[in-house]
Scaffold this motif. Structure first.
Motif, mmCIF file in Angstrom:
data_model
loop_
_atom_site.group_PDB
_atom_site.id
_atom_site.type_symbol
_atom_site.label_atom_id
_atom_site.label_comp_id
_atom_site.label_asym_id
_atom_site.label_seq_id
_atom_site.Cartn_x
_atom_site.Cartn_y
_atom_site.Cartn_z
ATOM 1 N N MET A 246 0.509 -1.428 0.096
ATOM 2 C CA MET A 246 0.396 -0.092 0.140
ATOM 3 C C MET A 246 0.791 1.016 -0.256
ATOM 4 N N TYR A 290 -4.394 -3.803 6.872
ATOM 5 C CA TYR A 290 -3.076 -4.253 6.195
ATOM 6 C C TYR A 290 -2.630 -5.198 5.944
ATOM 7 N N CYS A 293 -5.569 -6.254 2.969
ATOM 8 C CA CYS A 293 -5.080 -5.919 1.484
ATOM 9 C C CYS A 293 -4.112 -6.899 1.442
#
Length: 604
Positions: A246, A290, A293
């Motif tokens: 990210m 996170y 993701c």
């Protein structure tokens, strides 16, 4: 705007797309019937629609019906006439009814008053690349794209519903983590530890309920400490990688994102935002999002790999082929080339070596159009022609063909194929083989290791192997049987396993009355066995297909290459002498034209 960071870092991450996933993918079977139905629906939906006044079979009708029977007391419903989706008898009675005309129908003694509001007739468009382009389906510009589009939908449903597909993601995750190095911070681990402890308590309670219900043995070992450590560290590692990805994209989580999450949780749990923050810290939020993701990325990548791998495995498979060609010699090649020119779908069984007889010929001096040429050179020219014509071989041994109403079912290496017609171009295979081989076929004698090997787990078997390409089947049988006696018709067999004994003396006969009990070698030695496997590149035609008239080793045909079994044709050495390439090629061409004519006459 403050960014939500993690203290932990990933030191090394190999390109996850380089990891080979094929061996870890779950089993998936293409539903060809569903694929074809989806394509037909797409055709129907994209066809030309016309308003009509009188109902015909296939029309979409909007109507209101009134009846004492609740089923037929409906308002503004749609009926696909003749599709038998609602009621077969009712749909048939609608045929001939007119729009905006009150109709009195009787269905199985039930009186129904019908008023038809609209009748829509769809002209189904042709399934061509040009017509598909006008359908405006994203990424679909050809018929091949359309098939792949609906195939991918099947794979997506499989991924959503099958636990094995989730396991594939877990296996891939493990491989990615194993190829990476991490510097994990105590602060991140501590936060995750709190979350995992809560999850483990829930798992403990669930396990306790299973034990009380008698579904789990309380004495069964359960390494709770190892489970704890794995969940704890693996989740943080996933979050670390997700954070890095990210960060590269410039879309890290912010303080505002966390504030929105807290508002949502507080409202959902009916608590204050302050309390929600104590239960769910910024680090909790960061690790969860996170890591998610990264897991989403893995899942998407595994899904794309599954679609690609399964498409390659299934794209050439059809529900029913026009022709099954058995044998890859000159006759089979000649027929396949001609059938391809006539746009017939073909499943072609044979080895990449094509014809062993041709391959081993030192010189071929009587084949028109060629100076004396070696068999190896001629086979190479055959292969080049196959490649140019985009013809592919299925390297499976056909062991049984069954005739049914719609055509033929072909069993090849434990897989079933369907075809409307069959061409036998198997070469001149001796019809009887060894003494008692045919008599005991299906009673201890088998031609397929993967089909019947499981029947001999822990037993003693004999294997006759005619080619090195079948040695993997010897190894497979050795995994199942306690003892395997092997005789090969060639030198230097590479199978060297503790329970495999190689015989130097050739086989003479299979022993047994109603069941295989042993084998007899040419020197008179008898060995007790429970079963006998014969691994050859071809099986006698009369063994493969019952009812086939033969004359010794040869299949009886007429001038059109038709056999005694309707829909089955034969060409090449298997039909008799002379055993010449020119004769095989000629018969293969005649057979192809006869098959095209047969398919046309039978409406296929």
């Amino acid at each position: 705007m403050r960014i939500l960071k993690l203290e932990s870092r990933v030191i090394k991450l190999e390109d996850y797309k380089k990891i080979d996933l094929k061996s870890d993918l779950p089993k998936f079977t293409l539903d060809t019937a569903k694929l074809e139905k989806d394509i037909k629906r797409a055709q129907y939906a994209n066809g030309k629609k016309c308003e009509e006044d009188t109902v015909e079979k296939g029309d979409i009708v909007k109507l209101t019906c009134v009846s004492s029977e609740p089923k037929f007391n409906k308002s503004g419903i749609f009926v696909a006439v003749g599709k038998n989706i609602w009621d077969k008898d009712f749909e048939e009675k609608l045929i001939g009814c007119k729009k905006n005309v009150r109709e009195e129908l009787e269905v199985n003694g039930t009186k129904i008053t019908v008023n038809i509001e609209s009748i829509v007739r769809t002209t189904v468009p042709p399934l061509t690349d040009e017509s598909v382009k006008t359908w405006n389906i994203d990424g679909v510009n050809t018929v091949e794209d359309l098939r792949r589009h609906f195939f991918n939908r099947q794979v997506d449903v499989f991924r959503d519903e099958d636990e094995d597909a989730d396991i594939a993601v877990s296996v891939f995750f493990g491989k990615v983590i194993d190829s990476s190095e991490f510097d994990l911070a105590d602060s991140d681990i501590g936060t995750m530890k709190k979350t995992v402890e809560a999850q483990i308590e829930e798992v403990k309670e669930l396990r306790k309920s299973y034990i009380e219900a008698g579904e789990i043995d309380p004495n069964e070992p359960w390494d709770i400490e190892n489970i704890f450590k794995n969940v704890e560290s693996q989740t943080v590692k996933a979050a670390v990688i997700g954070y890095g990805m990210m960060e590269e994209k410039g879309c890290l989580l912010t303080e505002e994102n966390y504030a929105d999450e807290i508002k949502m949780r507080a409202a959902l749990l009916n608590i204050s935002e302050a309390e929600a923050k104590t239960r769910y810290t910024e680090t909790d939020y960061a690790i969860e999002k996170y890591s998610q993701c990264f897991f989403d990325l893995l899942d998407n990548y595994v899904g794309e790999v599954m679609k690609t791998v399964y498409w390659e495995q299934n794209k050439n498979k059809r529900d029913v082929y026009d022709v099954a060609v058995i044998g890859a010699g000159p006759a089979g090649l000649s027929a396949a080339l001609t059938l391809k020119l006539h746009n017939k779908s073909i499943v072609w069984f044979g080895s990449d070596t094509l014809s062993d007889k041709v391959e081993k010929s030192e010189k071929i001096a009587n084949y028109a159009g060629f100076e004396p040429i070696s068999g190896e050179e001629l086979n190479n020219k055959f292969r080049a022609q196959m490649k140019s014509a985009k013809l592919e071989l299925t390297d499976k041994t056909v062991t049984q063909i069954t005739k049914n109403k719609s055509g033929f079912m072909i069993l090849a290496d434990n897989e079933i194929f369907k075809a409307k017609t069959v061409l036998m171009s198997v070469g001149a295979v001796p019809p009887k083989g060894f003494e008692n081989e045919q008599e005991l076929l299906g009673h201890g004698v088998s031609y397929c290791a993967t089909c019947d090997g499981f029947l001999y787990k822990g037993k003693t078997i004999f294997v006759y192997c005619a080619s090195k390409k079948y040695e993997h089947e010897i190894s497979y049988l050795a995994e199942l049987a306690s003892k395997v006696y092997v005789y090969t018709s060639y030198d230097n067999c590479s199978v060297n396993l503790p329970n495999v004994e190689h015989l130097a003396t050739p086989l003479k006969a299979v022993i047994g009355d109603n069941r295989v009990t042993g084998i007899r070698l040419s020197d008179g030695t008898e060995i007790s066995v429970d079963g006998a496997f014969f691994l050859r590149s071809a099986v006698a035609a009369s063994t493969i297909l019952k009812g086939l008239d033969t004359d010794g080793a040869h299949i009886v045909i007429n001038r059109d290459t038709e056999t005694s079994v309707k829909g089955c044709f034969a060409a090449g050495d298997c039909t008799g002498r002379p055993y010449q390439i020119a004769k095989a090629v000629g018969e293969g061409n005649v057979a192809a034209h006869s098959i095209v004519k047969y398919l046309s006459e039978t409406g296929e």
